[in-house]
Design a protein around this motif. Structure first.
Motif, PDB file in Angstrom:
ATOM      1  N   LEU A   1       0.830  -1.204   0.000  1.00 23.18           N
ATOM      2  CA  LEU A   1       0.000   0.000   0.000  1.00 23.18           C
ATOM      3  C   LEU A   1       0.868   1.260   0.000  1.00 23.18           C
ATOM      4  O   LEU A   1       0.673   2.165  -0.831  1.00 23.18           O
ATOM      5  N   GLU A   2       1.863   1.303   0.887  1.00 24.99           N
ATOM      6  CA  GLU A   2       2.734   2.474   0.999  1.00 24.99           C
ATOM      7  C   GLU A   2       3.746   2.566  -0.135  1.00 24.99           C
ATOM      8  O   GLU A   2       4.302   3.630  -0.378  1.00 24.99           O
ATOM      9  N   ARG A   3       4.001   1.456  -0.827  1.00 22.84           N
ATOM     10  CA  ARG A   3       4.924   1.484  -1.967  1.00 22.84           C
ATOM     11  C   ARG A   3       4.250   1.983  -3.241  1.00 22.84           C
ATOM     12  O   ARG A   3       4.920   2.462  -4.145  1.00 22.84           O
ATOM     13  N   LEU A   4       2.912   1.863  -3.309  1.00 23.06           N
ATOM     14  CA  LEU A   4       2.191   2.249  -4.519  1.00 23.06           C
ATOM     15  C   LEU A   4       1.457   3.583  -4.418  1.00 23.06           C
ATOM     16  O   LEU A   4       1.259   4.252  -5.423  1.00 23.06           O
ATOM     17  N   PHE A   5       1.033   3.932  -3.194  1.00 25.31           N
ATOM     18  CA  PHE A   5       0.146   5.082  -3.034  1.00 25.31           C
ATOM     19  C   PHE A   5       0.693   6.085  -2.024  1.00 25.31           C
ATOM     20  O   PHE A   5       1.290   5.704  -1.020  1.00 25.31           O
ATOM     21  N   THR A   6       0.449   7.383  -2.302  1.00 26.75           N
ATOM     22  CA  THR A   6       0.855   8.433  -1.363  1.00 26.75           C
ATOM     23  C   THR A   6      -0.077   8.424  -0.156  1.00 26.75           C
ATOM     24  O   THR A   6      -1.169   7.849  -0.204  1.00 26.75           O
ATOM     25  N   SER A   7       0.332   9.088   0.909  1.00 30.56           N
ATOM     26  CA  SER A   7      -0.503   9.136   2.115  1.00 30.56           C
ATOM     27  C   SER A   7      -1.838   9.815   1.835  1.00 30.56           C
ATOM     28  O   SER A   7      -2.866   9.426   2.396  1.00 30.56           O
ATOM     29  N   GLN A   8      -1.867  10.804   0.944  1.00 33.32           N
ATOM     30  CA  GLN A   8      -3.129  11.475   0.598  1.00 33.32           C
ATOM     31  C   GLN A   8      -4.060  10.525  -0.154  1.00 33.32           C
ATOM     32  O   GLN A   8      -5.273  10.518   0.084  1.00 33.32           O
ATOM     33  N   GLU A   9      -3.511   9.723  -1.055  1.00 33.14           N
ATOM     34  CA  GLU A   9      -4.326   8.746  -1.787  1.00 33.14           C
ATOM     35  C   GLU A   9      -4.896   7.700  -0.830  1.00 33.14           C
ATOM     36  O   GLU A   9      -6.081   7.351  -0.926  1.00 33.14           O
ATOM     37  N   ILE A  10      -4.063   7.220   0.068  1.00 34.01           N
ATOM     38  CA  ILE A  10      -4.512   6.206   1.027  1.00 34.01           C
ATOM     39  C   ILE A  10      -5.629   6.771   1.900  1.00 34.01           C
ATOM     40  O   ILE A  10      -6.667   6.122   2.086  1.00 34.01           O
ATOM     41  N   ALA A  11      -5.438   7.978   2.438  1.00 34.57           N
ATOM     42  CA  ALA A  11      -6.456   8.591   3.299  1.00 34.57           C
ATOM     43  C   ALA A  11      -7.782   8.745   2.558  1.00 34.57           C
ATOM     44  O   ALA A  11      -8.847   8.431   3.099  1.00 34.57           O
TER      45      ALA A  11
END
Length: 133
Positions: A32-42
């Protein structure tokens, strides 16, 4: 192709099975953290089915990578240098880090993206607009 002073520099499209993304994220904790930024995840974790939103963003990142391949031949853009955000319901592409600098130097003015998903699939298309340098 040229529209006024802005040219279409590249186009890309991608489609992926939502369940495949969900399974991959379950199996690999750090993916998850390798593919997506923290803003995308949130943003995605706040949706009804996070996996569908994440899959759409993954498809968008792939589409952007394909669209940019004509501007950056032989280069693969890092996942975290492509961020998909929302602006009043409209998906936006933010190029980050060195990718943003290279895009500017190579005449990229904007990257447009469109996302969609059904119960089973997520898809996206991307269009790179700019000046031919």
């Amino acid at each position: 192709m040229c529209y006024g002073e802005i040219m279409v520099l590249g186009i890309g499209i991608d489609i992926i099975e939502i369940a495949r993304v969900e399974r991959a994220l379950e199996r690999r904790g750090r993916l998850l953290e390798r593919l997506f930024t923290s803003q995308e995840i949130a943003y995605c974790m706040d949706r009804g089915r996070p996996g569908a939103s994440l899959a759409a963003r993954f498809a968008a990142k792939e589409a952007v990578r394909k669209a940019c391949s004509s501007v950056f031949p032989g280069e693969v853009l890092p996942w975290l240098h492509i961020e998909i955000s929302m602006d009043n319901g409209r998906p936006m592409v933010n190029l980050l880090g060195n990718t943003a600098l290279k895009a500017d130097r190579n005449g990229i003015r904007e990257v447009l993206v469109s996302l969609s998903h059904s119960r089973e699939y997520a898809c996206a298309s991307a269009l790179v607009l700019g000046d031919k340098v």
